[in-house]
Each structure stands twice: as structure tokens, then as C-alpha cells.
Motif scaffolding. Structure first.
Motif, short mmCIF file in Angstrom:
data_model
loop_
_atom_site.label_atom_id
_atom_site.label_comp_id
_atom_site.label_asym_id
_atom_site.label_seq_id
_atom_site.Cartn_x
_atom_site.Cartn_y
_atom_site.Cartn_z
N ASN A 28 46.77 49.94 41.46
CA ASN A 28 47.49 50.58 40.37
C ASN A 28 47.97 49.58 39.36
O ASN A 28 48.69 49.91 38.43
N GLY A 29 47.61 48.31 39.60
CA GLY A 29 47.99 47.28 38.65
C GLY A 29 49.23 46.54 39.02
O GLY A 29 49.54 45.52 38.39
N ASP A 30 50.00 46.97 40.03
CA ASP A 30 51.21 46.26 40.44
C ASP A 30 50.86 45.04 41.23
O ASP A 30 49.76 44.90 41.78
N MET A 31 51.86 44.08 41.27
CA MET A 31 51.67 42.84 42.01
C MET A 31 52.52 42.90 43.29
O MET A 31 53.66 43.39 43.29
N ILE A 54 58.85 40.33 37.80
CA ILE A 54 57.74 40.82 36.97
C ILE A 54 58.26 41.11 35.57
O ILE A 54 59.21 41.89 35.40
N LEU A 55 57.61 40.50 34.63
CA LEU A 55 58.01 40.72 33.23
C LEU A 55 57.10 41.75 32.55
O LEU A 55 57.58 42.62 31.80
N LYS A 56 55.77 41.69 32.83
CA LYS A 56 54.82 42.61 32.21
C LYS A 56 53.66 42.80 33.17
O LYS A 56 53.13 41.83 33.69
N GLN A 96 46.70 46.45 33.09
CA GLN A 96 45.49 46.43 33.90
C GLN A 96 44.82 45.08 33.86
O GLN A 96 44.26 44.63 34.85
N ASP A 97 44.91 44.40 32.79
CA ASP A 97 44.20 43.15 32.68
C ASP A 97 45.11 41.96 32.53
O ASP A 97 44.64 40.84 32.35
N ILE A 98 46.40 42.16 32.62
CA ILE A 98 47.31 41.03 32.45
C ILE A 98 48.59 41.31 33.24
O ILE A 98 49.04 42.44 33.37
N LEU A 99 49.14 40.19 33.79
CA LEU A 99 50.40 40.26 34.55
C LEU A 99 51.23 39.06 34.19
O LEU A 99 50.76 37.92 34.25
N ARG A 100 52.51 39.31 33.79
CA ARG A 100 53.43 38.23 33.48
C ARG A 100 54.62 38.32 34.46
O ARG A 100 55.18 39.39 34.65
N ALA A 101 54.96 37.12 34.98
CA ALA A 101 56.09 37.06 35.95
C ALA A 101 56.87 35.78 35.70
O ALA A 101 56.34 34.80 35.20
N GLU A 150 53.44 27.28 45.74
CA GLU A 150 52.05 27.73 45.52
C GLU A 150 52.09 29.18 45.06
O GLU A 150 52.71 30.03 45.72
N LEU A 151 51.39 29.50 43.97
CA LEU A 151 51.32 30.86 43.41
C LEU A 151 49.93 31.42 43.68
O LEU A 151 48.93 30.72 43.56
N LYS A 152 49.85 32.71 44.07
CA LYS A 152 48.60 33.40 44.33
C LYS A 152 48.53 34.67 43.49
O LYS A 152 49.52 35.37 43.38
N ALA A 153 47.28 34.96 42.97
CA ALA A 153 47.01 36.21 42.22
C ALA A 153 45.74 36.81 42.78
O ALA A 153 44.74 36.11 42.99
#
Length: 990
Positions: free
Chosen positions: A6-9, A22-24, A27-32, A51-54
Motif C-alpha cells: 500500500n506504499g507504507d514503510m 515518516i515525512l512523505k 507510490q514512488d517516493i518515501l521521505r523519513a 544501517e538503513l534498509k528500503a
């Protein structure tokens, strides 16, 4: 971090201290944003690697994030290194003691540190503010410190330089404690609290006693053993005395630091009487032992010895003895004893005082200065402090102490005894009283038998004589005899008290006094010496003999010839020169029975004398024995018990007893009292009674009282006379007995009811008896009546009857009660016509009454009357049914006309039977013509012996069966008249 469909992280294991926000999210972008979640500490951690994972659920991308923490000034300074140091007491000024170090608690950009002293005791030290060096500021003195260990505590503060200025807030400064121990240096000698000491000492001071001094010594160079056990020798020193006399000693010998000093008397002996020992000057030296040089100091002790009472009075001998007469008068010198004392003044001879102590010391008097011992005044109240028996006195006796004199011990013409007398005061002096004594029966009293009168006199007089002593006078005692003659005798009773009498000096009660003689110096307050003093009394004949026992007892068997064990009467005389003799005082009877040895006092039985209680009339023989020393005498009481020997059998007062008693007397009624006597005494005279024979257990006897009583119900008819033998036995060993006869006659009483004999009486009467015929005469017995005329007979209910078939006739169906009559004489008669067909047996209850009895006395019985059948009808055959085939038993039978070949008759047994098996089809009825002669029992026999034959069979034992039945029936039948038997012939159909 993972991206969902659903697009959530989705976060995975966030790092501690940080979190993602989470800032934004498209579907194609995530800002945190990475957000700080906890407090940071630069000193604990300066760099964080994250360490960050996406992910899009298919692919994963990672990236590293490094976060560096920048230090901020927020921690106070921190001290480092040791903050304790040791320095010698003699260190010069400027000596480095220690270097204090501190750093900034913030290590990122540390600041410079400045130092300062917050507290500096005694101002002994200086602190460099930049380098932190601590140095001495002036000379050190350990002894001046309040702490004897030399410890100095300093407070040091460290400050951070903030913009060139020392910080003042808690985040820029810190405070700590530093300690400096000043090591002692030997620079002071031991010192006494005083230079000179003065003390006075008693000459009798015991060795080891400390002198009363307040002396102490100390060394300012105190030890530091807590810090260094190998240091502290500067304060160790010894103590010693410079004493040429060697009398004193000092303690302790070794001191560390400081101590109280004790000077004691050592082995020397102080003596004021020695001029060289009246004053001592002693030098006390305190010197260090472990230092170089050994520093020391001294003090002077002056001891002055004072005089003391240290010498006891001394006697020339360890013990003394003296003698004085028991009759010595007060003030008579006994002896003089003195002592010497080496001390002077009141401590010596001038101050000695003498005294006596011990039992009896009050009888003597001592001059306390000269030591002269004399006989003291004796007063009656002194006896209160010694043993004495006092008698109770009433008010009148208190006024005249001699009013209680009822019995007086007197001596008259060589006789001595205790007599009841009447007294009247005739003359009185200070200490003695003269009495006029009058007695009318004195000779009888002196010479009376040992009866009750004498015994009572001796019993009373002894108590009076022993408990009370009556004063008398040196003047003669006047005694008037029965004949009127007057004789004069010296007084027989000594004075109550005075010289030679207790409680004064008395050889008889206290021949020797063991006393303690005491000498005390210093006017009776000082030293004491004691010696023993033995004062012996010289005897004088002033005391009467005294019986050793208040009463002498012995037991003898009747017929004894000597005492076993021997009996001695003993009296003692406190007067040593006395010679006691003994004599029996009593009647001629007593003197004829017993003898006494006048020297030894041994009693014996006179020869040719037989002791018998019955002749003496007493089990106890009591008499006095006189014990005399020639001047005084006393009476000793002798009580001899003569033991009875069982030599007399009990004897009844009568040889026979005759008693009459009513038959109806209740159980326990006394019948007679028998009495026996036994001439013995004691247990030998105790009698027990028993019934030897003739009582048949109907009588009993009380074994102690002899009362004979009824033990069970008497019956004149059973036994009307008893001849009983009564035995009386004593309890001696062996037991003796006597007997007597008791005859008891029983008076008859009408107390029994009459009774029939036998209880059931039987009679028979022929059926054709006429009215008035006597059937039976009743027989009854009454043991209490003389004539049978006293009995009345009568019939009473129930009256029953039985018919000829043996069946009970019902009441009311036939009137059978008045068939027979019973008159008062017991005669039973036929009252009306008899009919055996109605009733064959009648049972009548009969009653008999005693008309002479005081109350109703009746007896019941049963009369059974059997009506005998009269043979007045011929026999007849019974008609049987077709199904029944019977046979009869006849005495003699003969078949005349029978069915061919079927009929059978036993001529002897009368048995009718079949000759052969019957044919029921051919012959339904069988007819026989039978001639019967002498048929017994008529129709009853025919009815009784039918036999049913069935099933076309004949029992094989049919003859045996009918023989038994025939015998039984013949035994039942009884015929009195054989003439009634007749020959008849009757046809029988079977």
C-alpha cells in the motif's frame, strides 16, 4: 526499512536512542527523518553507526548513516591520583608533600584547572593553584595537633577556567579531601605531672599496698603504630626507683606514651619505732629506651611514716585455769590475769582493757583495768537466760509464790517421800521461809500398798517435785505425827537459788566453765588478744539424787522368776562424794513380791513368789524406789506390767440356756444373749462366740456380743426344737474355749394354707349310679390345725367336661356343673342322673378353707371323675361306602357266609382281610357273616381299627400293623366287671 504494497514503510529493529519519522509516503517516493529518541552522552559514546534498509517486498536497498556526537561543557572536574601523604615532623619549610591532579570531566574540549585549599589546619601547608603542588608553609609539630596520630585533613577544590575566569557553578568545580600524616620525631623527654610528691604512710601498711599518689607520666612523642608499626619508639620509656632502702617499688616498669604511676610498699617492713624508718626520700626516673639519645626526667617522692597500733596485747600463757567453790559468795577473788603491749600510750599497757565472754561469763566479774576476776552477784532473773522450766501461775500465785505448794519432799525419821500437806506461812525472811507442816496420814502414805491411792499420789507428786523447787529455811522443819509427837529434822529441800544452786554457781549443773578472756588495747578500741580460761567448781553436798529416768518400766509374764532383760533403777547425784543407796517404798504385798539391791539398784522377783494377775488384781504394779545419798533422797517411779498368760478358758455364766420363740418371728429377731468370762487379761481375755452345731443355719450368733438371732424363716412343721452348742474361744495363743447348750423351742403359728394331697384327685363312677351315691371323699392337709373339722370343702369354677370321644364339652351346651355335689366335709356325691353319651369325664375345681386362721387361708385342687360305661347295648356293624374296604380287629371272629374264596378272618387276632386279590368289577360289595364273642370295647374297637384297602393290593405286613394297634387299644380299655362281657353275633359288610 521495508515498503509495503500500500506504499507504507515498515521499520525493522529501530536503533536504541534513535527512531524514524515518516515525512512523505507516495507510490514512488518515501521521505523519513531520523529523530533522537534519548539523551546523548559524549563521555559514553561519541559516534553512532546506523544501517538503513528500503524494500518494495521484492528488492531491498541499504545505506549507512554515521552520527557524530559533539561534546558540550556539562561535567565538573575529576580528581586523579593519590590524595594521601606522610611527612616527617622535622621537614623544612617548602618541602613538597604531594601533587594534586584533576582534569575536566568533558573530554571533548577540556578546560584548564585551577587549585585552591578550602581548609588548612594550623596553616601548615601551601597549594600551588596551577601545578597543584602542596608544600609545607612553616615548621611542623606533631605534639601540637589535636589528633595524637599526627593526621591532618585538608579540603582541596578544583575549578575549570571558563573564558579565563574560574567557574563557580557545580558543573565547573569539584571538592575533595586530602590527608597528610606528620611522622613523629623524638624531640621531647618523658614528663611527670609534678616534680615533687609528698605522702604519709601508716607503719602497719601491708606489703603491696599502693601509696595514695596522683602521679602520671607521658612522652609527647606519641606512637603512630596505626600507620607504621615499626615507628613510635620515641614514646617508649621505662620507670624505676632510686631507693636504697628497697622498701618501695614502682609500676609499671615500661610505658608507651603515657600512664598513671603507682608506687607500692614492696618487701620491706615499716616500723615507726625504728628511727631510720620514719622518713624515706625516693627518686623516680623516667627514661626512653629505644631512642638515641635516651631522653629522661625525674621526680622526687618523700614518704613520712606515722605511728600505728601494730602490737597486740600478749599474755604470759596461752591458757589459764582457776578453781572456786560452788558456794563462793559474791566478790570472792577467783584469779587475776594481765597482759603486756609493746606500744606506748593508749596503744600500750596503759590502754589495755579486760573482759570475759562465753557461757556462764555472767557469773563472774572482771575488773577491766586490773584484770581481777571475782564471783559476781547472782540474781534469779539470770535463770531466764539459761535453761529453766517455769510453771504457769495465776494472779493469786503471783502474790504468794508458795501458794502452789501442794506436795513437799520431806525427810522424816529416815523416811523420804512426797506428801500432800497443808501449809501456812509462819515466818518469813529475805530469802527463806519456815512452814508448819501437818499431815494425818503420812505414815499410811509412806507405807501404803501400791494401790490406786499411792499411784495417784506418786504420779502427782513427781510432776510437782520435778518442775518446782520450794525454798526452805535453815531452821528446823516441824512435823506433827499421827500420835501428836513432834520431831525435828534438818530441811530436806535446798534453797531455790543462791550460792551452789542454779542459776548461780552450781557444780551439779555446770561443774566447769570454759570462758574466753580478752585483752584489748587503745582503751578497748584497738588490738585484741584472747586466751582460754577454765574455771572449775569445787563440789559440795547440796543436791539430792536425781532419777535418770522419769519412770522405770518392765514387763513380766505370769509365773516369771526373773526380769529379762534385767531392770536397774538408777539415780545420779551431782555431788561427787555422794554414795546412793536404794530401797523399795510400798506395802508389804509389794515388798513381798520384789527385792532391790541397795547398791546396784537391780530389781528382782522374790523367791517362792508366783506372779498372778488375778491375785494382784492389776496388770500394772507401780511403786516408788527411794534413792538416798544419806542426806537427801528422791523417789524413782517403777511401773511393772505383768503380761497375762493364756491359762484360763472362757466360762459361760450358765451351763445351758432355754428359750421359747414364736414361729412367725421375723429374721434378725434376737433370741438369747450368751455370755462367757475369761479370767485372763488383754487379748487372752477377748472372747469370740460361734454356733458349733444344732442351728441348722436357722440361727446366727454375733461373734463379739454373743447375741443369738434368727437367720432365716422358722417353720414349726419342719423343726420345732433346736439343741444348739455355743462355743466361746479366746484370742490367746493357743486359743482356749468353753461351751454351753442353748435349747430353743418354737411356738406353732397358724401361718400355712391348707392344700390337697394329691393336688389332682381322681374317681370313677358307673354310668348307672344312683343319685346320692358317694363318688369320692376329698383329702386335704393343713399343718397348723389339730382337727380336720377346721377345714371346709367346696366346688368352684372352673368345672369342665369331656365327652366319650374325648372332645371338650362346650359350656352351656349340656348342663354338667351340677352333676356332682361337694359338701363342706369333702364328700362328693352324684347329684343327678349320669349320661356317659353326654359327658364321659368331668373336671371339678375344688377349694379347701382353714376356718380357724386369722386371715383367709385356702387351697385349690382338681377332682377328675370318669363316668364308666355300662354294657347295656349289643355291638353293631358299621355300614361302609363302596370305596372303603375296612377290616376290624375282634378278639374272636368266625366268618360264616362270605363271598367265595375272598373272606379271611384270623380267629385269634380277629383280623378280617382278603384271602386273595379282590375283583372290584366282579364284586362291588363283599358281605360276610361274622360271629363275634367277647367283643372288647364295642363299637369303639370297630371304629378304631378300620383299614382301607385301595389299588387292589393288600399290604404284606397287615397282620403286624393290626397287632400293634390291638395291643395299644387293649391297654387302654379297663373293665372292672368281667361279667358284663357277653357273646353276640353281628353281621359285617365290607
Amino acid at each position: 526499512m521495508e515498503k509495503l504494497k500500500n506504499g507504507d514503510m515498515r521499520k525493522e529493529a529501530p536503533f536504541k536512542g534513535f527512531t524514524l519519522k515518516i515525512l512523505k509516503s507516495e507510490q514512488d517516493i518515501l521521505r523519513a527523518a531520523v529523530v533522537l529518541a534519548g539523551k546523548l552522552d559524549y563521555n559514553e559514546r561519541m559516534i553512532y553507526q546506523i544501517e538503513l534498509k528500503a524494500t518494495d517486498d521484492v528488492h531491498i536497498s541499504t545505506a549507512s548513516l554515521e552520527i557524530r556526537v559533539k561534546d558540550v561543557q556539562n561535567s565538573p572536574p575529576v580528581f586523579q591520583g593519590s590524595l594521601a601523604s606522610v611527612i616527617n615532623e622535622d621537614s623544612p619549610i617548602g618541602t613538597l608533600v604531594m601533587t594534586i591532579q584533576a582534569r575536566d570531566g568533558d573530554r571533548g574540549q577540556p578546560r584548564k584547572i585551577l587549585y585552591e585549599l578550602v581548609s588548612n589546619p594550623m596553616d601548615y601547608f601551601l597549594l600551588d593553584s596551577k601545578t597543584g603542588e602542596l608544600r609545607t608553609a612553616k615548621p611542623l609539630d606533631k605534639e601540637a595537633l589535636p589528633d595524637a596520630t599526627g593526621l591532618v585533613s585538608l579540603t582541596v577544590r578544583a575549578r575549570e577556567l571558563v573564558d579565563g575566569q574560574p567557574g563557580n557553578d557545580p558543573l565547573t568545580m569539584a571538592t575533595t579531601q586530602a590527608s597528610v600524616t606528620i611522622r613523629d620525631v623524638n624531640d621531647s623527654p618523658p614528663t611527670f605531672n609534678q616534680k615533687e610528691y609528698f605522702v604519709s604512710l601508716n607503719e602497719n601498711t601491708a606489703p603491696g599496698t599502693p601509696l595514695p599518689l596522683e602521679m602520671s607520666v607521658s612522652d609527647p612523642d606519641v606512637i603512630q603504630q596505626q600507620m607504621n608499626p615499626f615507628q613510635g619508639q620515641n614514646s617508649i620509656f621505662s620507670l624505676r626507683l632510686n631507693d636504697v632502702s628497697g622498701v618501695f617499688d614502682v609500676e609499671p616498669k615500661r610505658v608507651v606514651g603515657s600512664s598513671q604511676v603507682s608506687v607500692r610498699v614492696a618487701n620491706g617492713t615499716l616500723d615507726y619505732e625504728n628511727p631510720n624508718q620514719r622518713k624515706f626520700i625516693v627518686l623516680i626516673i623516667a627514661e626512653e629506651t629505644d631512642t638515641e639519645p635516651k631522653l629522661s626526667s625525674t621526680a622526687t617522692l618523700t614518704v613520712s611514716v606515722t605511728d600505728a597500733n601494730d602490737n597486740r596485747p600478749t599474755f604470759e600463757h596461752d591458757s589459764y585455769s582457776a578453781t572456786v567453790s560452788e558456794t563462793a559468795h559474791p566478790g570472792q577473788l577467783v584469779t587475776t590475769i594481765t597482759a603486756r603491749d609493746l606500744d606506748s600510750g593508749d596503744f600500750g599497757d596503759r590502754g589495755i582493757r579486760y573482759s570475759l565472754s562465753g557461757t556462764g561469763a555472767e557469773l563472774f566479774q572482771v575488773d577491766p583495768i586490773t584484770g581481777a576476776i571475782t564471783v559476781a552477784e547472782c540474781h534469779p532473773d539470770q535463770g531466764n537466760r539459761r535453761r529453766r522450766r517455769d510453771l504457769p501461775m495465776n494472779s493469786s500465785e503471783e502474790d504468794d509464790p508458795l501458794n502452789d505448794a501442794k506436795n513437799v519432799n520431806i525427810t522424816y525419821v529416815g523416811q523420804t517421800g512426797v506428801l500432800p500437806v497443808e501449809m501456812s506461812r509462819t515466818e518469813s525472811t529475805k530469802d527463806y521461809v519456815t512452814y508448819q507442816v501437818s499431815g494425818t496420814d503420812y505414815q499410811d502414805l509412806f507405807h501404803s500398798a501400791s494401790g490406786e491411792h499411792q499411784n495417784s499420789i506418786l504420779g502427782d507428786s513427781r510432776e510437782s517435785f520435778e518442775t518446782s523447787t520450794f525454798p526452805t529455811t535453815e531452821s528446823p522443819l516441824e512435823v506433827t505425827t499421827q500420835e501428836g509427837e513432834t520431831t525435828t529434822e534438818a530441811p530436806a529441800v535446798p534453797p531455790k537459788f543462791g550460792p551452789g544452786k542454779s542459776p548461780c554457781l552450781d557444780y551439779e549443773t555446770h561443774p566447769v566453765y570454759y570462758l574466753s578472756y580478752r585483752a584489748i588495747d587503745d582503751l578497748g578500741r584497738g588490738q585484741t588478744s584472747v586466751v582460754s580460761l577454765r574455771i572449775s567448781l569445787m563440789d559440795a553436798n547440796d543436791s539430792p539424787p536425781v532419777c535418770e529416768s522419769p519412770i522405770y518400766r518392765a514387763s513380766l509374764d505370769e509365773g516369771a522368776t526373773f526380769f529379762d532383760p534385767p531392770l536397774f533403777v538408777k539415780a545420779r547425784d551431782p555431788d561427787a562424794m555422794s554414795d546412793i543407796t536404794y530401797k523399795i517404798i510400798g506395802s508389804e504385798t509389794i515388798q513381798s513380791l520384789f527385792l532391790i539391791d541397795k547398791r546396784s539398784g537391780q530389781l528382782s522377783i522374790a523367791k517362792n513368789v508366783t506372779l498372778d494377775v488375778n491375785h494382784i488384781h492389776s496388770e500394772n504394779v507401780r511403786f516408788p524406789v527411794e534413792a538416798s545419798d544419806g542426806l537427801f533422797s528422791t523417789l524413782c517411779d517403777v511401773n511393772i506390767t505383768i503380761r497375762d498368760v493364756n491359762n484360763h478358758a472362757p466360762q459361760f455364766s450358765r451351763d445351758s440356756y432355754v428359750v421359747t420363740i414364736a414361729e412367725n418371728s421375723p429374721v434378725g429377731t434376737p433370741v438369747e444373749r450368751v455370755e462367757a468370762q475369761d479370767l485372763d487379761t488383754g487379748i487372752n481375755a477377748e472372747i469370740r462366740y460361734r454356733l458349733q452345731s444344732g442351728s441348722f443355719d436357722d440361727f446366727a450368733i454375733d461373734n463379739r456380743t454373743g447375741v443369738i438371732s434368727i437367720a432365716r424363716k422358722l417353720d414349726f412343721d419342719r423343726r420345732n426344737t433346736y439343741q444348739m452348742e455355743v462355743v466361746a474361744s479366746d484370742l490367746g495363743t493357743p486359743s482356749l474355749s468353753g461351751s454351753s447348750t442353748v435349747t430353743v423351742s418354737i411356738l406353732n403359728s397358724n401361718d400355712k394354707a391348707p392344700y390337697f394331697t394329691p393336688a389332682t384327685q381322681r374317681a370313677e363312677i358307673a354310668e348307672d349310679a344312683e343319685i346320692g351315691t358317694v363318688v369320692h371323699t376329698l383329702v386335704a392337709i393343713d399343718p397348723d390345725i389339730v382337727s380336720r373339722e377346721a377345714l371346709d370343702y367346696a366346688a368352684t369354677e372352673p368345672i369342665t367336661a369331656v365327652d366319650k370321644d374325648g372332645k371338650e364339652v362346650q359350656t352351656g351346651s349340656e348342663d354338667f356343673r351340677d352333676v356332682f355335689s361337694v359338701d363342706k366335709h369333702g364328700i362328693v356325691k352324684v347329684n343327678r342322673k349320669l349320661d356317659r353319651d353326654l359327658f364321659a369325664v368331668i373336671r371339678i375345681t375344688v377349694l379347701v378353707t382353714d376356718t380357724t386362721a386369722p386371715s383367709i387361708q385356702q387351697g385349690r385342687g382338681l377332682l377328675v371323675i370318669t363316668i364308666i360305661d355300662v354294657n347295656e347295648l349289643p355291638p353293631g356293624f358299621l355300614q361302609l361306602t363302596e370305596e372303603e374296604i375296612k377290616c376290624c380287629v375282634l378278639p374272636v371272629c368266625n366268618i360264616c357266609n362270605s363271598t367265595p374264596d375272598y373272606g379271611l378272618c384270623d380267629d385269634y387276632e380277629g383280623l378280617i382281610g382278603w384271602r386273595k386279590a379282590q375283583d372290584h368289577v366282579t364284586y362291588k360289595d363283599c358281605k360276610f357273616d361274622v360271629d363275634i364273642s367277647e367283643l372288647n370295647g364295642t363299637n369303639e374297637a370297630l371304629k378304631e381299627f378300620w383299614a382301607l384297602l385301595t389299588n387292589n393290593t393288600v399290604p404284606e405286613n397287615w397282620k403286624e400293623i393290626f397287632r400293634r394297634r390291638l395291643r395299644w387299644y387293649r391297654e387302654r380299655l379297663s373293665y372292672k366287671d368281667n361279667k358284663r362281657r357277653q357273646n353276640r353275633s353281628t353281621p359285617v359288610t365290607l
